[in-house]
Motif scaffolding. Structure first.
Motif, PDB file in Angstrom:
ATOM      1  N   LEU A  64      -6.320   5.408   2.743  1.00 14.24           N
ATOM      2  CA  LEU A  64      -5.008   4.888   3.127  1.00 14.24           C
ATOM      3  C   LEU A  64      -5.022   4.361   4.557  1.00 14.24           C
ATOM      4  O   LEU A  64      -4.486   3.290   4.848  1.00 14.24           O
ATOM      5  CB  LEU A  64      -3.940   5.979   3.002  1.00 14.24           C
ATOM      6  N   LEU A  65      -5.627   5.134   5.450  1.00 10.81           N
ATOM      7  CA  LEU A  65      -5.684   4.745   6.855  1.00 10.81           C
ATOM      8  C   LEU A  65      -6.481   3.457   7.030  1.00 10.81           C
ATOM      9  O   LEU A  65      -6.062   2.552   7.779  1.00 10.81           O
ATOM     10  CB  LEU A  65      -6.312   5.872   7.680  1.00 10.81           C
ATOM     11  N   VAL A  66      -7.613   3.344   6.338  1.00  6.60           N
ATOM     12  CA  VAL A  66      -8.444   2.135   6.428  1.00  6.60           C
ATOM     13  C   VAL A  66      -7.671   0.927   5.901  1.00  6.60           C
ATOM     14  O   VAL A  66      -7.677  -0.151   6.518  1.00  6.60           O
ATOM     15  CB  VAL A  66      -9.752   2.330   5.640  1.00  6.60           C
ATOM     16  N   ALA A  67      -6.999   1.085   4.781  1.00  8.40           N
ATOM     17  CA  ALA A  67      -6.217  -0.020   4.211  1.00  8.40           C
ATOM     18  C   ALA A  67      -5.085  -0.413   5.150  1.00  8.40           C
ATOM     19  O   ALA A  67      -4.797  -1.602   5.337  1.00  8.40           O
ATOM     20  CB  ALA A  67      -5.666   0.390   2.845  1.00  8.40           C
ATOM     21  N   PHE A  68      -4.444   0.579   5.751  1.00  5.85           N
ATOM     22  CA  PHE A  68      -3.330   0.359   6.683  1.00  5.85           C
ATOM     23  C   PHE A  68      -3.789  -0.493   7.869  1.00  5.85           C
ATOM     24  O   PHE A  68      -3.160  -1.502   8.219  1.00  5.85           O
ATOM     25  CB  PHE A  68      -2.819   1.725   7.158  1.00  5.85           C
ATOM     26  N   ILE A  69      -4.913  -0.105   8.477  1.00 10.43           N
ATOM     27  CA  ILE A  69      -5.416  -0.807   9.660  1.00 10.43           C
ATOM     28  C   ILE A  69      -5.930  -2.199   9.294  1.00 10.43           C
ATOM     29  O   ILE A  69      -5.633  -3.188   9.985  1.00 10.43           O
ATOM     30  CB  ILE A  69      -6.521   0.015  10.340  1.00 10.43           C
ATOM     31  N   SER A  70      -6.680  -2.306   8.196  1.00  8.02           N
ATOM     32  CA  SER A  70      -7.280  -3.587   7.807  1.00  8.02           C
ATOM     33  C   SER A  70      -6.209  -4.644   7.538  1.00  8.02           C
ATOM     34  O   SER A  70      -6.293  -5.780   8.031  1.00  8.02           O
ATOM     35  CB  SER A  70      -8.146  -3.405   6.564  1.00  8.02           C
ATOM     36  N   SER A  71      -5.192  -4.280   6.769  1.00  7.46           N
ATOM     37  CA  SER A  71      -4.154  -5.263   6.449  1.00  7.46           C
ATOM     38  C   SER A  71      -3.239  -5.531   7.633  1.00  7.46           C
ATOM     39  O   SER A  71      -2.688  -6.630   7.747  1.00  7.46           O
ATOM     40  CB  SER A  71      -3.335  -4.786   5.245  1.00  7.46           C
ATOM     41  N   GLY A  72      -3.090  -4.551   8.513  1.00  5.28           N
ATOM     42  CA  GLY A  72      -2.339  -4.800   9.742  1.00  5.28           C
ATOM     43  C   GLY A  72      -3.016  -5.858  10.599  1.00  5.28           C
ATOM     44  O   GLY A  72      -2.356  -6.752  11.142  1.00  5.28           O
ATOM     45  N   GLY A 202      -1.241  -3.220   3.063  1.00  3.76           N
ATOM     46  CA  GLY A 202      -2.481  -2.489   2.860  1.00  3.76           C
ATOM     47  C   GLY A 202      -2.270  -1.217   2.069  1.00  3.76           C
ATOM     48  O   GLY A 202      -3.032  -0.895   1.149  1.00  3.76           O
ATOM     49  N   LEU A 203      -1.217  -0.477   2.390  1.00  2.47           N
ATOM     50  CA  LEU A 203      -0.908   0.749   1.653  1.00  2.47           C
ATOM     51  C   LEU A 203      -0.545   0.432   0.209  1.00  2.47           C
ATOM     52  O   LEU A 203      -0.947   1.146  -0.716  1.00  2.47           O
ATOM     53  CB  LEU A 203       0.254   1.477   2.339  1.00  2.47           C
ATOM     54  N   VAL A 204       0.223  -0.646   0.032  1.00  4.21           N
ATOM     55  CA  VAL A 204       0.590  -1.059  -1.326  1.00  4.21           C
ATOM     56  C   VAL A 204      -0.663  -1.388  -2.141  1.00  4.21           C
ATOM     57  O   VAL A 204      -0.817  -0.938  -3.286  1.00  4.21           O
ATOM     58  CB  VAL A 204       1.529  -2.283  -1.283  1.00  4.21           C
ATOM     59  N   GLY A 205      -1.565  -2.179  -1.549  1.00  5.35           N
ATOM     60  CA  GLY A 205      -2.781  -2.560  -2.258  1.00  5.35           C
ATOM     61  C   GLY A 205      -3.649  -1.373  -2.605  1.00  5.35           C
ATOM     62  O   GLY A 205      -4.169  -1.257  -3.724  1.00  5.35           O
ATOM     63  N   MET A 206      -3.797  -0.454  -1.672  1.00  9.38           N
ATOM     64  CA  MET A 206      -4.629   0.713  -1.914  1.00  9.38           C
ATOM     65  C   MET A 206      -4.028   1.593  -3.005  1.00  9.38           C
ATOM     66  O   MET A 206      -4.712   2.058  -3.919  1.00  9.38           O
ATOM     67  CB  MET A 206      -4.788   1.497  -0.601  1.00  9.38           C
ATOM     68  N   MET A 207      -2.705   1.836  -2.937  1.00 12.28           N
ATOM     69  CA  MET A 207      -2.066   2.711  -3.926  1.00 12.28           C
ATOM     70  C   MET A 207      -2.010   2.051  -5.298  1.00 12.28           C
ATOM     71  O   MET A 207      -2.107   2.721  -6.321  1.00 12.28           O
ATOM     72  CB  MET A 207      -0.662   3.094  -3.453  1.00 12.28           C
ATOM     73  N   GLU A 208      -1.865   0.725  -5.328  1.00 11.99           N
ATOM     74  CA  GLU A 208      -1.874   0.021  -6.612  1.00 11.99           C
ATOM     75  C   GLU A 208      -3.271   0.063  -7.225  1.00 11.99           C
ATOM     76  O   GLU A 208      -3.434   0.334  -8.414  1.00 11.99           O
ATOM     77  CB  GLU A 208      -1.430  -1.429  -6.412  1.00 11.99           C
ATOM     78  N   ALA A 209      -4.291  -0.210  -6.407  1.00 14.33           N
ATOM     79  CA  ALA A 209      -5.661  -0.235  -6.921  1.00 14.33           C
ATOM     80  C   ALA A 209      -6.098   1.154  -7.391  1.00 14.33           C
ATOM     81  O   ALA A 209      -6.734   1.289  -8.438  1.00 14.33           O
ATOM     82  CB  ALA A 209      -6.617  -0.746  -5.848  1.00 14.33           C
TER      83      ALA A 209
END
Length: 304
Positions: A64-72, A202-209
């Protein structure tokens, strides 16, 4: 019982839609422009989580943290490329730039990973919890997704209404010129907004995937651009309306998939119902505008 199970299955999807729409509303409200690259920020979140899971460690919360930072970071990149130099230019120019960003990101992802789905490694044991001694159940990952979305929605609300930065974001969304006159750096605020919206993506993409699909694929970007835009444009800054409309569309989508599988009803019925909702919302806006013009005309006639 089947209908109730489909409603339960739609809870996590509706929660994700609501979070997606909130992030999109921030962009439209603060930046003042629609973006065609929003779905690609969702895809970057899913992609970065997939890479982290596969090559580093299958830890859900670190993912979650990685997705959050990457998409930010992706949100900041899109702002720099598509918005920063064109805030005072015709909106069509920035809009075209977001189309370019969308095509660039999506096709680079297809070259790197292909168009087929890539399974996400399990982060923890997923098992069903049966409700009230019935056959109705909800899985562990769906409960985690719903809980995360609720916490994020509450945190975002507190951020927007209880912090100085949130106050500046709301001020810029209402009137950029007035905000600049009271020493608010509009450029900095729009960058922060894109970073926040990108991080939400990023959080949306990670949780959806991970939570809904169980795999990463570039097609995640397509449906989320349309559904997020639709909910955001219909409901605007009405949080309760965003939640209600998000769950409505999620239940429709899950129900349509179930009906297509079990009853042979075309899944396209979901998009047809969406189009009907759009027509009704557009008609409502048109009627309100017409009534406003008529009232203004009557008042002008009285004063004249």
């Amino acid at each position: 019982m089947y209908v109730l199970q489909q409603l339960i299955n739609g809870l996590s999807q509706g929660s994700i839609y609501a979070l997606m729409a909130i992030g999109y509303t921030l962009i439209v409200g603060v930046v003042g422009l629609i973006t065609f690259a929003y779905g690609e920020m969702v895809m970057i979140g899913a992609m970065s989580a997939y890479l982290f899971y596969t090559y580093v460690t299958p830890n859900f919360f670190l993912g979650l943290l990685v997705a959050f930072i990457s998409s930010g970071i992706a949100g900041i990149f899109i702002h720099k490329v598509a918005y920063e130099r064109f805030l005072d230019a015709p909106k069509s120019i920035a809009l075209l730039c977001t189309v370019g960003c969308s095509l660039l990101i999506k096709n680079l992802a297809q070259i790197a990973f292909g168009s087929q789905g890539n399974a996400m490694p399990p982060a923890f044991e997923t098992k069903p919890f049966y409700l009230f001694g019935t056959d109705l159940y909800i899985t562990t990952i769906h409960m985690v997704v719903i809980a995360i979305v609720v916490v994020l929605a509450i945190g975002l609300s507190l951020f927007l209404y209880k912090t100085r930065v949130g106050l500046m974001l709301r001020a810029v969304s209402q009137d950029k010129m007035a905000a600049s006159l009271v020493a608010i750096n509009v450029k900095k605020v729009t960058i922060r907004t894109m970073a926040i919206s990108g991080a939400i993506c990023g959080l949306v993409g990670m949780m959806e995937a991970y939570g809904v699909r169980g795999n990463y694929q570039d097609g995640i970007s397509n449906e989320y651009y349309f559904d997020g835009l639709l909910v955001a444009m219909i409901m605007g800054y009405r949080p309760v309306g965003i939640i209600v409309m998000s769950f409505f569309f999620a239940f429709l989508k899950v129900g349509a998939a179930g009906m297509e599988l079990n009853a042979g009803v075309p899944g396209e019925l979901y998009r047809i119902i969406q189009s009907v909702v759009i027509f009704f919302m557009a008609a409502e806006g048109g009627v309100k505008a017409l009534l406003k013009v008529r009232r203004a005309g009557k008042e002008g006639a009285k004063h004249g």
